[in-house]
Write an enzyme that holds these catalytic residues in place. Sequence first.
Site, short mmCIF file in Angstrom:
data_model
loop_
_atom_site.label_atom_id
_atom_site.label_comp_id
_atom_site.label_asym_id
_atom_site.label_seq_id
_atom_site.Cartn_x
_atom_site.Cartn_y
_atom_site.Cartn_z
NE ARG A 102 -8.51 -6.22 -5.17
CZ ARG A 102 -8.66 -5.01 -5.73
NH1 ARG A 102 -9.44 -4.85 -6.76
NH2 ARG A 102 -8.03 -3.96 -5.25
CG HIS A 129 -8.85 -1.25 -0.69
ND1 HIS A 129 -7.67 -1.94 -0.86
CD2 HIS A 129 -9.19 -0.74 -1.91
CE1 HIS A 129 -7.30 -1.84 -2.14
NE2 HIS A 129 -8.19 -1.12 -2.78
CD GLN A 132 -7.02 3.35 -2.90
OE1 GLN A 132 -7.04 2.53 -3.80
NE2 GLN A 132 -6.52 4.57 -3.05
CG ASP A 223 -14.99 3.39 -3.86
OD1 ASP A 223 -14.78 3.34 -5.09
OD2 ASP A 223 -14.86 2.40 -3.10
CB CYS A 263 -9.98 4.36 -4.12
SG CYS A 263 -11.69 3.88 -4.19
NE ARG A 291 -3.37 1.09 -3.66
CZ ARG A 291 -4.24 0.17 -4.08
NH1 ARG A 291 -5.23 0.53 -4.87
NH2 ARG A 291 -4.17 -1.09 -3.68
#
Length: 306
Positions: A102, A129, A132, A223, A263, A291
Amino acid sequence: MTGLIGRDLLGLADLSRQEVKDLLQMATQLKSQQLKLRCEKVLGLLFSKASTRTRVSFTVAMYQLGGQVIDLNPNVTQVSRGEPIQDTARVLDRYLDVLAIRTFAQQDLVTFASYAKIPVINALTDLEHPCQILADLMTIQECFGDLDGLTLTYVGDGNNVANSLMLGCALVGMNVRVGIPQGFEPNSAVVQQAREIAGDKSQVILTDDPQVAAKGAHVLYTDVWASMGQEEEANDRMPIFQPYQINDGLLEVADSEAIVLHCLPAHRDEEITDAVIEGTRSRVWDQAENRMHAQKALLASILGAS
Ligand code: CP
């Protein structure tokens, strides 16, 4: 098995349409325990940004496969002291079996992967991402069955989640509408890539009108309005993004069976109201759980678990 053994996942378009479908099927079978896989390998987590879901879901997924996890927080490694990416990559390559990263710049991830022979997974960059979105698609499939022809509307900031959602929806034949204020559009190269993947199977539409975006949608998704690293812009962004909030009014124009995804982490009563995230249409907790199942399928596929 999905044919992903030894492969990187740097962006969602690294996967074919069939590979996404196979991963979703495997994730569903792992979740129901119809499928059980073992893989006694070691996963490294090199995260330069905060994370709850991604960190814990990768860790638990790997433990449940019978593997081990090393948390390589940059603050306790030489990364924070400026050791070059290419050196870190070649060293970690000798110890680990797979690495999830990340970080900020997508190019840093690409550089890392080019120097490491082990598979590298994008656990969030400023551009994408992908993990996700695998969980998101799994959640939508659980709710609606077939993904083909469904419409997902994303409202808010044109960030990494918006970019990967466009690619993911295009890959599975879903229409995607992005309702976004002018000046905050998703990455234009990713929009183009998503449209090429969609071809004549589905549509990728951008609009600055949230009502137009949401009309008849099967999935409403949002988001945060300011991502990690943009916190100082949050107050200035608030009035610009207010019309793009997911609230009862926006839900009203969506399909009568529409579900709501986020998310997480969420800023309640900013990009989504408390009533909607706690309401009957919200599927955010299933989405968060997925996830773990989606990433377990990804790890198992990449590492050749059996
Ligand atoms: N959605 C997501 O990536 O959550 P975390 O930042 O907590 O990992």
